[in-house]
Enzyme design. Structure first.
Site, mmCIF file in Angstrom:
data_model
loop_
_atom_site.group_PDB
_atom_site.id
_atom_site.type_symbol
_atom_site.label_atom_id
_atom_site.label_comp_id
_atom_site.label_asym_id
_atom_site.label_seq_id
_atom_site.Cartn_x
_atom_site.Cartn_y
_atom_site.Cartn_z
ATOM 1 N N SER A 184 -3.536 0.141 -3.260
ATOM 2 C CA SER A 184 -2.119 0.018 -2.935
ATOM 3 C C SER A 184 -1.181 0.510 -4.039
ATOM 4 C CB SER A 184 -1.790 -1.441 -2.609
ATOM 5 O OG SER A 184 -1.943 -2.232 -3.769
ATOM 6 N N HIS A 212 -4.566 -1.000 4.129
ATOM 7 C CA HIS A 212 -3.520 0.018 3.981
ATOM 8 C C HIS A 212 -3.893 1.312 4.722
ATOM 9 C CE1 HIS A 212 -0.665 -1.846 1.214
ATOM 10 N NE2 HIS A 212 -1.690 -2.372 0.579
ATOM 11 N N LYS A 243 0.159 -5.523 8.299
ATOM 12 C CA LYS A 243 0.802 -4.358 7.691
ATOM 13 C C LYS A 243 1.246 -3.384 8.787
ATOM 14 C CE LYS A 243 -0.852 -4.920 3.022
ATOM 15 N NZ LYS A 243 -2.119 -5.520 2.579
#
Ligand SMILES: *Cc1c(COP(=O)(O)O)cnc(C)c1O
Length: 400
Positions: A184, A212, A243
């Site tokens: 990240s 992610h 997310k």
């Protein structure tokens, strides 16, 4: 009072956190999440620091979906999954996730933090070995700590070091290579193809945490294994619904049937924690349906990312090259880079651009940065406003 002594100690601790410049403030938002948010102080700013990659968080069509689900399935279940906390939608979502990722089955958790907390302990013991990237997410580190398996920490994305560690681990009963699919801070994408090759050569399973990546990385958004062309070779994928996939909450593990079956029997965060609320589950189904129908959102995200990266490079900013919507603007080559990252972020907020500056020890010394996160919901006009603000603030500080 016992707390008297502890209070003094904690006050000192709190002060030392502040003095080290590590104090985390919560900035209060009074609107929905989205590409533009309203802050408590009345300012409307463009949001470039959410993990809202596909722009789904806050979108009206998801709210409409959620209302329907809420109406039909209610607010809560007041139960763990195996007592009376499994509705048909929980089963349906698990099937959708498994199908989306091309795996046998999937199992839901309250969060990916919990998925990673429950992915190792049920299957690895003292006779086994876990090979883990040095920069893996805290939840992976904690999940591994819950086992008695032997831990081999390899240098970040260093496949030669991983191979060395695999050789050392050959006497173990079972081996698994574990990595974030995307890291990240840098937005760098794990070499999942190489991990799978080494896994085959040295008889090790491969797991990625694609928090992610799920929903947008790779041609059809199947994540880092698809991006690296080895989706069918990865044994376990953990990820989050918190997310790109609407941004509410929830996590999952997808993988081989026998492993998912074992998790349903033995994974402690699954067994001893409440079921995911129906509204999250039903709405996540709508998200997966959408992503299975069309790649429109991830395509727009990738276009936006390319546009922003190109324009920022042209303007003279030092950005870590790549294709991920995490775009770190590096400030390490300037004096006092830690302070610079904070000053620039504050000035950018005054320009109506919400971004966050990171510095040591969150990132290595001399690698302070402003991390920008691009969303499919950003319009070209929003991207231009951010780029122009960066140029203005960058010039003020002599960065460009
Ligand atoms: C965000 C993140 C998590 C935590 O996910 P939650 O669902 O919010 O608990 C776990 N792993 C990685 C790599 C992440 O980026």
């Amino acid at each position: 009072m016992a707390f008297g002594k502890m209070r003094d100690f904690m006050r000192q601790e709190l002060n030392s956190i502040k003095e080290a410049g590590l104090w985390k403030e919560e900035r209060v938002i009074v609107s929905r999440q989205g590409p533009e948010v309203e802050l408590k102080d009345g300012r409307k700013v463009l949001n470039f620091c959410a993990n809202n990659y596909l722009g789904l968080a806050g979108q009206q069509w998801l709210v409409d979906e959620a209302k329907k689900v809420l109406e039909k399935y209610g607010y809560g279940m007041s139960s763990v999954r195996f007592i009376c906390g499994t509705q048909e939608i929980h089963k349906e979502l698990e099937r959708k996730i498994a199908d989306f990722l091309g795996k046998d089955d999937a199992i839901l958790f309250a969060a990916c933090m919990d998925a990673n907390g429950g992915v190792f302990e049920p299957i690895f013991g003292p006779e086994d070995a876990i090979l883990t990237d040095r920069l893996n997410h805290a939840s992976i580190i904690d999940g591994i700590r819950l086992t008695k398996a032997k831990r081999f920490i390899y240098k970040h994305m260093d496949m030669d070091d991983l191979e060395e560690k695999l050789k050392e681990a050959q006497s173990a009963r079972f081996r698994i290579i574990v990595s974030d699919g995307v890291f990240s801070m840098d937005g760098d994408i794990a070499k999942v193809d190489k991990m799978c090759e080494l896994g085959e050569k040295y008889d090790a399973l491969v797991m990625v945490d694609d928090s992610h990546a799920t929903g947008f990385l790779g041609k059809t958004g199947r994540g880092s294994p698809e991006y690296r062309g080895c989706l069918d070779k990865v044994d376990l994928i953990t990820s989050t619904l918190g997310k790109a996939l609407g941004g509410a909450s929830g996590g999952f593990i997808a993988g081989h049937q026998e492993l998912i079956d074992i998790y349903r029997q033995r994974s402690r965060p699954y067994l001893f924690s409440n079921t995911l609320p129906p509204v999250v589950v039903g709405t996540a189904i709508a998200v997966f349906n959408k992503l299975s129908e069309t790649t429109q959102l991830r395509d727009r995200l990738m276009e936006n990312t390319k546009y922003f990266r190109n324009k920022m490079s042209e303007a003279g900013f030092d950005i870590i090259p790549g294709e991920h919507p995490i775009v770190p603007i590096m400030l390490g080559k300037f004096p006092n880079d830690a302070k610079l990252s904070q000053d620039m972020a504050a000035d950018l907020l005054d320009e109506g651009i919400y971004v966050v500056g990171f510095y040591y020890p969150v990132v290595p010394r001399g690698e302070s940065r402003i991390r920008v996160q691009i969303s499919a919901a950003h319009t070209k006009e929003m991207l231009d406003r951010a780029i122009n603000a960066f140029i203005k603030v960058g010039k003020k500080y002599g960065v460009v």
